[in-house]
Design a protein around this motif. Sequence first.
Motif, mmCIF file in Angstrom:
data_model
loop_
_atom_site.group_PDB
_atom_site.id
_atom_site.type_symbol
_atom_site.label_atom_id
_atom_site.label_comp_id
_atom_site.label_asym_id
_atom_site.label_seq_id
_atom_site.Cartn_x
_atom_site.Cartn_y
_atom_site.Cartn_z
ATOM 1 N N TYR A 181 -13.486 5.021 -18.269
ATOM 2 C CA TYR A 181 -13.243 4.214 -17.257
ATOM 3 C C TYR A 181 -13.025 4.811 -15.917
ATOM 4 O O TYR A 181 -12.346 4.701 -14.895
ATOM 5 N N GLU A 182 -14.003 5.690 -15.735
ATOM 6 C CA GLU A 182 -14.131 6.427 -14.594
ATOM 7 C C GLU A 182 -14.202 5.727 -13.117
ATOM 8 O O GLU A 182 -14.927 4.704 -13.330
ATOM 9 N N GLU A 183 -13.414 6.009 -12.223
ATOM 10 C CA GLU A 183 -13.507 5.078 -11.153
ATOM 11 C C GLU A 183 -13.365 5.949 -9.738
ATOM 12 O O GLU A 183 -12.709 6.717 -9.566
ATOM 13 N N ILE A 184 -14.271 5.504 -9.089
ATOM 14 C CA ILE A 184 -14.641 6.357 -7.631
ATOM 15 C C ILE A 184 -14.400 5.181 -6.642
ATOM 16 O O ILE A 184 -15.431 4.311 -6.578
ATOM 17 N N VAL A 185 -13.324 5.164 -5.787
ATOM 18 C CA VAL A 185 -13.352 3.797 -4.921
ATOM 19 C C VAL A 185 -13.139 4.511 -3.419
ATOM 20 O O VAL A 185 -12.198 5.305 -3.116
ATOM 21 N N LEU A 186 -14.224 4.110 -2.603
ATOM 22 C CA LEU A 186 -14.297 4.606 -1.194
ATOM 23 C C LEU A 186 -13.666 3.414 -0.454
ATOM 24 O O LEU A 186 -14.410 2.568 -0.332
ATOM 25 N N LYS A 187 -12.692 3.669 0.534
ATOM 26 C CA LYS A 187 -12.102 2.671 1.151
ATOM 27 C C LYS A 187 -11.290 3.324 2.357
ATOM 28 O O LYS A 187 -11.115 4.521 2.280
ATOM 29 N N SER A 188 -10.612 2.468 3.371
ATOM 30 C CA SER A 188 -9.934 3.091 4.438
ATOM 31 C C SER A 188 -8.682 3.300 3.660
ATOM 32 O O SER A 188 -8.181 2.811 2.747
ATOM 33 N N VAL A 189 -7.673 4.088 4.339
ATOM 34 C CA VAL A 189 -6.314 4.333 3.685
ATOM 35 C C VAL A 189 -5.600 3.240 3.520
ATOM 36 O O VAL A 189 -4.997 3.063 2.809
ATOM 37 N N ASP A 190 -5.538 2.276 4.730
ATOM 38 C CA ASP A 190 -4.849 1.183 4.540
ATOM 39 C C ASP A 190 -5.423 0.195 3.596
ATOM 40 O O ASP A 190 -4.634 -0.581 2.948
ATOM 41 N N GLU A 191 -6.626 0.150 3.160
ATOM 42 C CA GLU A 191 -6.994 -0.721 2.137
ATOM 43 C C GLU A 191 -6.585 -0.408 0.874
ATOM 44 O O GLU A 191 -6.364 -1.108 -0.004
ATOM 45 N N HIS A 192 -6.437 0.977 0.779
ATOM 46 C CA HIS A 192 -5.995 1.624 -0.649
ATOM 47 C C HIS A 192 -4.537 0.977 -0.742
ATOM 48 O O HIS A 192 -4.256 0.708 -1.861
ATOM 49 N N LEU A 193 -3.783 1.383 0.254
ATOM 50 C CA LEU A 193 -2.606 0.876 0.237
ATOM 51 C C LEU A 193 -2.417 -0.750 -0.371
ATOM 52 O O LEU A 193 -1.509 -1.115 -0.932
ATOM 53 N N SER A 194 -3.025 -1.344 0.442
ATOM 54 C CA SER A 194 -3.148 -2.893 -0.147
ATOM 55 C C SER A 194 -3.394 -2.981 -1.324
ATOM 56 O O SER A 194 -2.679 -3.887 -2.131
ATOM 57 N N ASP A 195 -4.276 -2.216 -2.040
ATOM 58 C CA ASP A 195 -4.779 -2.512 -3.189
ATOM 59 C C ASP A 195 -3.640 -2.281 -4.056
ATOM 60 O O ASP A 195 -3.252 -2.776 -5.301
ATOM 61 N N PHE A 196 -2.918 -1.148 -3.844
ATOM 62 C CA PHE A 196 -1.784 -0.705 -4.799
ATOM 63 C C PHE A 196 -0.591 -1.595 -4.605
ATOM 64 O O PHE A 196 0.219 -1.777 -5.518
ATOM 65 N N SER A 197 -0.372 -2.491 -3.416
ATOM 66 C CA SER A 197 0.618 -3.299 -3.508
ATOM 67 C C SER A 197 0.470 -4.499 -4.558
ATOM 68 O O SER A 197 1.332 -5.041 -5.065
ATOM 69 N N ALA A 198 -0.885 -4.721 -5.110
ATOM 70 C CA ALA A 198 -1.107 -5.540 -6.126
ATOM 71 C C ALA A 198 -1.313 -5.175 -7.325
ATOM 72 O O ALA A 198 -1.045 -5.595 -8.337
ATOM 73 N N LYS A 199 -1.614 -3.781 -7.488
ATOM 74 C CA LYS A 199 -1.993 -3.332 -8.538
ATOM 75 C C LYS A 199 -1.431 -1.556 -8.758
ATOM 76 O O LYS A 199 -2.117 -0.768 -8.029
ATOM 77 N N PRO A 200 -0.314 -1.285 -9.359
ATOM 78 C CA PRO A 200 0.180 0.149 -9.131
ATOM 79 C C PRO A 200 -0.795 1.072 -9.473
ATOM 80 O O PRO A 200 -1.569 0.753 -10.458
ATOM 81 N N PRO A 201 -0.536 2.232 -8.886
ATOM 82 C CA PRO A 201 -1.648 3.164 -9.416
ATOM 83 C C PRO A 201 -1.303 3.896 -10.616
ATOM 84 O O PRO A 201 -0.066 3.963 -11.124
#
Length: 292
Positions: free
Chosen positions: A199-219
């Motif tokens: 399940y290798e995962e590489i996600v390229l986004k802005s810092v704030d977009e990553h933070l938004s993702d983590f609000s819905a799905k914890p790291p």
Amino acid sequence: MRFMNTEYGTLYIVATPIGNLGDITIRALETLKNADIVAAEDTRQTGKLLNHFEIRKPMISYFEHNKAQRGPQIIEKLKQGLNVALVSDAGTPGISDPGADIVKEAISEEIKVTMVPGPVAGIMAVVLSGLDTSSFIFQGFLPEEKKKRKAILEEFRTQTRTVIFYESPHRIETTLKEISEILGGGRRLALCRELTKMYEEIVLKSVDEHLSDFSAKPPRGEYVMVMEGVDSQTLSEMNQAEWAEISVKDHVDSYINTGMDRKAAIKKVALERRSSRNEIYNKYELEKSVDK
């Protein structure tokens, strides 16, 4: 050429898989089989690796919190003529772990140190990030102390090179928030996890977009963060804004104080302020006369 005592054993720095056991090298297996002792960051983790490849070797633990005690013990084994293979939990020892300390100790004691190369999570991540790989900085783990951590991030405000960080799941959100506050939430950053695994995962986004993702799905899991450097246009605009806040005299003097002669300092300031040398010279002389 370093002098090495031929009566001593050899310290082998052995890289091991960072997830996929298929990445073990033939030379790594041979080295582990032939070593007298395996020094491991976590003997339980390394035990699984050795058992998988049917290797039976005595192990000694060597990690951050026991290195002061175990380091001298390993050095003594090497002086007795025993060969020691050093491994970390995963990847290459000596990169952001206490392996670097035992290497220094061995070299100071004239013990031969060599390496069996293999996987490095940071290198894999920067290649897969899609960001610039022509020049990059390996930062590793940021300090736990908030003040020191922020000081390092401040240094990257004007850094044009790609930067590689390692981060744990329980600190990743805090680190991203600090990057957003200090460097800007629009900075692009690749989050890489489960490298070499199914399940290798590489996600390229802005810092704030990553933070938004983590609000819905914890790291989850360990992360390699690959951050984009500042582009030349943005850097120029940042510098222009900073220079606008200081006088031409202070700007020129800042270079003179480093040992640069006045002519060279005026030329450099003219380039940075996008002005002619004559204009900078005249402003410098005027401001200097006013100060007197």
